[in-house]
Write a protein that holds these residues in place. Structure first.
Motif, PDB file in Angstrom:
ATOM      1  N   ALA A 101       0.804  -1.032  -0.030  1.00  0.00           N
ATOM      2  CA  ALA A 101       0.010  -0.005  -0.050  1.00  0.00           C
ATOM      3  C   ALA A 101       0.966   1.272  -0.042  1.00  0.00           C
ATOM      4  CB  ALA A 101      -0.907   0.094   1.217  1.00  0.00           C
ATOM      5  N   LEU A 118      -3.504   1.528   8.517  1.00  0.00           N
ATOM      6  CA  LEU A 118      -2.657   0.638   7.682  1.00  0.00           C
ATOM      7  C   LEU A 118      -1.819  -0.337   8.852  1.00  0.00           C
ATOM      8  CD1 LEU A 118      -0.483   2.998   5.711  1.00  0.00           C
ATOM      9  CD2 LEU A 118      -2.136   1.443   4.839  1.00  0.00           C
ATOM     10  N   SER A 134       3.587  -1.104   3.458  1.00  0.00           N
ATOM     11  CA  SER A 134       3.024   0.150   3.328  1.00  0.00           C
ATOM     12  C   SER A 134       4.233   1.213   3.412  1.00  0.00           C
ATOM     13  CB  SER A 134       1.860   0.476   4.291  1.00  0.00           C
ATOM     14  OG  SER A 134       2.516   0.363   5.736  1.00  0.00           O
TER      15      SER A 134
END
Length: 515
Positions: A101, A118, A134
């Motif tokens: 991400a 996250l 992430s």
């Protein structure tokens, strides 16, 4: 196996998917809490409207394939609601091998909550035995994206993305802004932050990658978004569109007045049919879904490539009938222009009431039941303008014209409101039309009376208004929009005009229905 071991194993199995089950609802609570912390005075200026879970589910639900390695781009990520929705759908409905991400967000209070979201995505991924990574980029996305694109051009290694999910900020930007200069440096001209974000995300996406975004509908028409529509439609597959019948229901709790659309694009894929969904709101249990050919969405005869969103067969018939009218304005030998008088630039020449040495200055306030009433009592706007060497160039010869309002309120029944201006309103040789009106003319000269009446009837018909709303997602009616419309023949308009004396909606609709 001992009883203690069996009990512990059972607890592990019961708790195995707890983080995934609560992922979306927990992040939506984070969004609600973060909303309160944002400065209400600056939210609108920054275009900060975060996506509720119900809308996020629609966006994530548009992705076709969330298997394999997912490299996700989420620009203007807020608290991470959209990335969360994508992760939730991938883990529940697909078999991702890894999720990476990549989020961009500048606001400190949002970045703090984005990191929390996250972390929850990582917990849910770990439970599902999917690798999760992430990267939160607290930098300006537009500048960073342009830097990445230029680095790629120079052969440098940069991050790659195969999924993009966006709720970008909604904010106009000036032609001299830094954002516009950055976009121009990569060959794109567009005037709103949301179109900048979507353009750059699409450019960063791998071929075959999927982009889903929720934005205002304003890009569907008008000259200011010509280049943005080129970026969206050239060599890509506009696969899905989702609209909301209410302009306020996509972002419950926020003061968002734009009509929103969600769209799904597959980069570098051949254009196919388009899936169009219409719902009353984001959590509508029974949305209407319709498959249609692309040439119904983007008319191949329209060089500006306006995007028509036709949600049912009745609307499709309207599109066929009005879009199939035989004439353009050029064919009719007339033009549509914006009123020449910009009142704030000529304040010294404005007069509240008509007096010697002035001529009428027609504003939207002079529209009354689709006729032009003059003069009218108004505390805010003048009725006249002084005629002198400075203003004469902004006037047109007195005569018969069809005018439309450039701006209508969302409460008005019709988007197109046309008024009939006739020469006998004032004993003058010239007249002024203010910049918030459009007017139809014949090379700067007045229109013939019966022809003008027929045009007036046509523009005020409900069927033309419904057709116009298919590609116009805001309350503006620009001269460019009027030039894009198709019209009956001159003979048909004259025949219609000969049958009317005053405004009558039922009569107007019947006459146009019979064309």
């Amino acid at each position: 196996m001992t009883n203690n071991t069996a009990t512990a194993l059972q607890e592990i199995q019961e708790n195995q998917f707890r983080a995934l089950e609560t992922l979306v609802s927990t992040v939506d609570e984070i969004r609600t809490q973060a909303n309160v912390l944002l400065d209400e005075d600056t939210r609108g200026k920054k275009g900060q409207f975060m996506t509720p879970a119900s809308a996020g589910g629609i966006l994530a639900g548009m992705f076709r394939d969330l298997n394999g390695e997912l490299n996700v781009l989420d620009a203007g990520a807020g608290v991470g609601s959209l990335t969360t929705a994508l992760v939730d759908r991938a883990l529940n409905g697909f078999q991702p091998t890894a999720i990476n991400a990549n989020a961009w967000e500048l606001e400190d209070v949002l970045v703090e909550n984005l990191n929390r979201s996250l972390e929850l995505c990582q917990e849910a991924s770990n439970e599902s035995q999917v690798a999760f990574g992430s990267q939160v980029n607290q930098v300006d996305f537009i500048q960073n994206a342009v830097e990445l694109l230029k680095a790629r051009e120079n052969g440098e290694e940069t991050p790659t993305f195969n999924k993009a999910i966006l709720n970008p900020p909604y904010l106009k930007i000036s032609t001299k802004s830094n954002e516009r200069e950055l976009l121009r440096s990569v060959g794109v001209e567009t005037g709103n932050l949301y179109s900048c974000f979507v353009t750059l995300a699409l450019m960063l996406l791998d071929d075959g990658g999927e982009l889903v975004a929720i934005t205002p509908r304003s890009f569907c028409n008008g000259p200011y978004f010509n280049d943005f529509r080129r970026v969206l439609l050239d060599n890509n597959n506009l696969s899905k569109l989702h609209i909301f019948e209410s302009r306020t229901r996509a972002f419950k709790g926020d003061k968002v007045l734009q009509e929103n659309v969600i769209f799904h694009i597959v980069k570098g894929e051949a254009q196919n049919q388009v899936e169009i969904t219409s719902s009353t709101c984001a959590d509508d249990p029974a949305p209407i879904v319709r498959m249609t050919n692309f040439d119904e969405v983007v008319n191949p005869n329209n060089p500006d490539r306006f995007i028509h969103i036709v949600t049912n067969d009745e609307q499709a018939e309207i599109a066929t009938r009005i879009g199939g009218m035989p004439c353009s304005l050029e064919d009719l030998g007339i033009q549509a222009s914006t009123g020449k008088v910009v009142d704030f630039r000529t304040k010294a020449n404005l007069r509240h009431d008509p007096e010697e040495g002035t001529v009428p200055l027609i504003y939207p306030m002079h529209f009354n039941n689709c006729m032009i009433e003059y003069p009218v009592e108004s505390k805010k706007k003048p009725n006249a303008i002084a005629l002198n060497d400075e203003t004469i160039k902004q006037m047109v010869p007195n005569g018969t014209y069809v005018l439309t309002k450039r701006l209508t309120s969302k409460e008005e029944a019709r988007r197109i409101v046309a008024g009939l201006y006739m020469a006998d309103l004032a004993d003058v040789e010239v007249v002024g039309f203010e910049n918030k009106t459009n007017y139809f003319h014949a090379d700067g000269q007045p229109l013939e009376m019966d022809f003008a009446k027929g045009l007036w009837v046509y523009l005020n018909s409900n069927i033309v208004d419904q057709y116009f709303r298919q590609f116009n997602g805001h309350t503006q009616v620009n001269a460019t929009d009027l030039r894009t419309l198709r019209y009956p023949t001159r003979e048909q308009l004259i025949a219609v005009g000969q049958q009317v004396q005053e405004f009558n909606q039922e009569l107007f609709d019947g006459l146009v229905e019979n064309l």
